[in-house]
Design an enzyme around this catalytic site. Structure first.
Site, PDB file in Angstrom:
ATOM      1  N   LYS A   1      34.636  43.331  24.033  1.00 29.74           N
ATOM      2  CA  LYS A   1      35.397  42.080  24.064  1.00 29.74           C
ATOM      3  C   LYS A   1      35.264  41.282  22.746  1.00 29.74           C
ATOM      4  CE  LYS A   1      36.953  42.322  28.336  1.00 29.74           C
ATOM      5  NZ  LYS A   1      36.501  43.626  28.846  1.00 29.74           N
TER       6      LYS A   1
HETATM    7  C1  LIG Z   1      41.543  42.261  32.626  1.00 29.51           C
HETATM    8  C2  LIG Z   1      40.100  42.432  33.018  1.00 29.51           C
HETATM    9  N1  LIG Z   1      39.681  41.893  34.171  1.00 29.51           N
HETATM   10  C3  LIG Z   1      38.406  41.995  34.568  1.00 29.51           C
HETATM   11  C4  LIG Z   1      37.462  42.670  33.816  1.00 29.51           C
HETATM   12  C5  LIG Z   1      36.080  42.809  34.346  1.00 29.51           C
HETATM   13  O1  LIG Z   1      35.107  42.315  33.483  1.00 29.51           O
HETATM   14  P1  LIG Z   1      33.619  42.916  33.523  1.00 29.51           P
HETATM   15  O2  LIG Z   1      33.672  44.302  33.013  1.00 29.51           O
HETATM   16  O3  LIG Z   1      32.858  41.972  32.622  1.00 29.51           O
HETATM   17  O4  LIG Z   1      33.146  42.834  34.935  1.00 29.51           O
HETATM   18  C6  LIG Z   1      37.846  43.240  32.605  1.00 29.51           C
HETATM   19  C7  LIG Z   1      36.864  43.942  31.759  1.00 29.51           C
HETATM   20  O5  LIG Z   1      36.975  44.991  31.278  1.00 29.51           O
HETATM   21  C8  LIG Z   1      39.204  43.142  32.199  1.00 29.51           C
HETATM   22  O6  LIG Z   1      39.627  43.709  31.056  1.00 29.51           O
END
Ligand SMILES: Cc1ncc(COP(=O)(O)O)c(C=O)c1O
Length: 375
Positions: free
Chosen positions: A184
Site C-alpha cells: 500500500k
Molecule cells: C480494496 C481492498 N479492500 C480491503 C482490503 C483488505 O485490507 P487488509 O489486507 O489490510 O485486510 C484490501 C487489501 O488488500 C483492498 O485492496
C-alpha cells in the site's frame, strides 16, 4: 541479453529507511509495545492528513471494514450494496455480521461502483452502501450520499486520493477504511485505519477493537462484545514514520505512472491496450497499482507466464468476486450478471509498480509487454 543478466522486477516493494528503523527501535526500547502512546499519535496524524475529525487504528483493512459496518448498525439479514470488482475483503465484511453483500456493476472508466447500478440494487433490506475506491480512484461517494443510507467507504487502496470537489478520500465524514499491507501507499506490515466524522462511531470502534472495553473502564471490564483488532505500538510507530514520507512516495508513484503512460502509448494506439483513467474534473487518483486491460485476443495467463520468463512479475488483478467459488456456491452467482466487471476482470493485469521503480525498469516492462501481446 541473456536470461541470467535480467534483473527481476517485482510487483511491489515498500520503501523503508532510517526513519522507520529509528521509530521502531524507540518503541522496542520503551518497553511499551502495545496499547501505548503511538496509537493515538498515529491516529491523530492520519486524521489530520485526510481532514477527518477522528481515526481508529486497527489490525487490518479487513478488520476495519468489519468494525465500521458494525458501527453504522449493519446486522444479520441486512443487505449491503457493494462492488464485485474489489479485493474479496470488502464483500466478506458484511458476511461477518450475517449480512448479505449485494453486488452492482461498475463504471467502465473509473472501475468503481456505478451509482445508477447501485441505486437499482437498493432494496427494503439495504442498510448500508459500501463503495470501493478501487486502484486509488475516488468513487462517486457524493452520488451515493443522495440515498440517505449509511455509507462505509473501502479506501484501502486510496490513501492520497481526492474527490472532484477537493475533499480528500476519507474526509467526507463516513467511516472510511484504509489498509497498510506491504504493497500500500504506506505500510505497517499489516494494519489499517478507519477515519470518521462521528465521535460515537469512534467510541464504538475503539471499544470493539479492544475486546469490548469501554474507554473509561478498567482492565478486564467489558460492556459489549469485542474483538482483538488492535494495531500495536510497533506498527503505529512504523505508520507514523511512513506517513511523514507519504507526499514523497505519492509523487514518486505518480511519476512512475507517467513513465508507464509514455512507454505504453504505442500499445494503446496499436493494440488497444487500456490504461488506468487519468485524473479528470478535479478527481485525483492516489496511485496504488498500475493495472492495464489487455486486448481481448491476448491469453492473459500466457502473458503472465511470458513476462515471468523475462523477469517481470505481473498478476491478474482483480478477479470478479461474484464468480469466486465461495460466492457462486453460497449465493448462486453466475457469469453474465455484471458484464462490465466481468469483462474488466478477465482482461486486467497488474504490472510492477512501486515508488523506487526507475524509468529504465518501466521501459523494460513496457518492452516485454509489447513483445508478449504483439506491438
Ligand atoms: C480494496 C481492498 N479492500 C480491503 C482490503 C483488505 O485490507 P487488509 O489486507 O489490510 O485486510 C484490501 C487489501 O488488500 C483492498 O485492496
Amino acid at each position: 541479453m541473456t536470461r541470467a543478466a535480467l534483473e527481476f522486477i517485482p510487483l511491489a516493494r515498500p520503501v523503508m529507511g532510517e526513519r522507520e528503523e529509528q521509530a521502531v527501535l524507540e518503541v522496542l526500547r520503551s518497553g511499551q509495545l502495545s496499547l501505548g502512546p503511538r496509537v493515538a499519535a498515529f491516529e491523530a496524524a492520519f486524521a489530520r492528513r485526510v481532514g477527518a475529525p477522528h481515526a481508529c487504528a486497527v489490525s487490518s483493512g479487513t478488520t476495519g471494514l468489519h468494525l465500521a459496518l458494525r458501527a453504522v448498525g449493519v446486522q444479520a439479514g441486512d443487505e449491503v450494496v457493494t462492488s464485485p470488482f474489489s479485493f474479496v475483503a470488502s464483500a466478506n465484511a458484511p458476511l461477518f455480521e450475517g449480512a448479505r453483500p449485494v453486488f452492482a456493476d461498475i463504471d467502465p472508466v473509473t472501475l468503481c461502483l456505478d451509482p445508477d447500478a447501485a441505486a437499482a440494487a437498493i432494496s427494503g433490506h439495504t442498510t448500508a452502501l459500501l463503495p470501493v475506491h478501487i486502484f486509488g480512484w475516488p468513487a462517486a461517494v457524493g452520488a451515493f450520499e443522495r440515498h440517505g443510507l449509511p455509507i462505509v467507504e473501502d479506501a484501502c487502496e486510496a490513501l492520497g486520493a481526492f474527490h472532484a470537489d477537493g475533499t480528500p478520500v476519507g474526509g467526507r465524514g463516513h467511516p472510511a477504511v484504509f489498509g497498510f499491507y506491504a504493497n500500500k501507499q504506506i505500510t505497517t506490515g499489516e494494519g489499517g485505519m478507519v477515519t470518521l466524522g462521528s465521535a460515537e462511531h469512534k467510541q464504538s470502534i475503539d471499544s470493539e477493537r479492544n475486546q469490548g472495553r469501554a474507554p473509561d473502564m478498567g482492565w478486564l471490564d467489558h460492556d459489549r462484545l469485542g474483538f482483538n483488532y488492535r494495531l500495536s505500538d510497533l506498527a503505529c510507530a512504523l505508520g507514523l514514520a511512513q506517513l511523514e514520507r507519504l507526499d514523497e512516495m505519492l509523487a514518486a508513484r505518480a511519476r512512475v505512472a507517467g513513465w508507464y503512460r509514455g512507454a505504453l502509448a504505442g500499445l494503446v494506439a496499436d493494440r488497444g491496450l487500456v490504461l488506468p483513467c487519468p485524473d479528470a474534473g478535479g478527481a485525483v487518483r492516489g496511485w496504488f497499482v498500475f493495472v492495464v486491460q489487455l486486448p481481448e485476443d491476448v491469453d492473459r495467463d500466457g502473458a503472465v507466464g511470458a513476462l515471468r520468463e523475462v523477469g517481470v512479475q505481473s498478476k491478474p488483478y482483480l478477479p470478479a468476486i461474484h464468480l469466486m467459488s465461495f460466492y457462486r456456491e453460497r449465493f448462486g452467482h453466475r457469469p453474465g450478471e455484471f458484464p462490465v466487471c466481468e469483462r474488466v476482470a478477465a482482461a486486467s493485469l497488474a504490472l510492477p509498480f512501486f515508488p523506487t521503480m526507475t524509468q529504465p525498469q518501466v521501459e523494460r516492462v513496457a518492452e516485454a509487454l509489447g513483445r508478449v501481446i504483439g506491438s
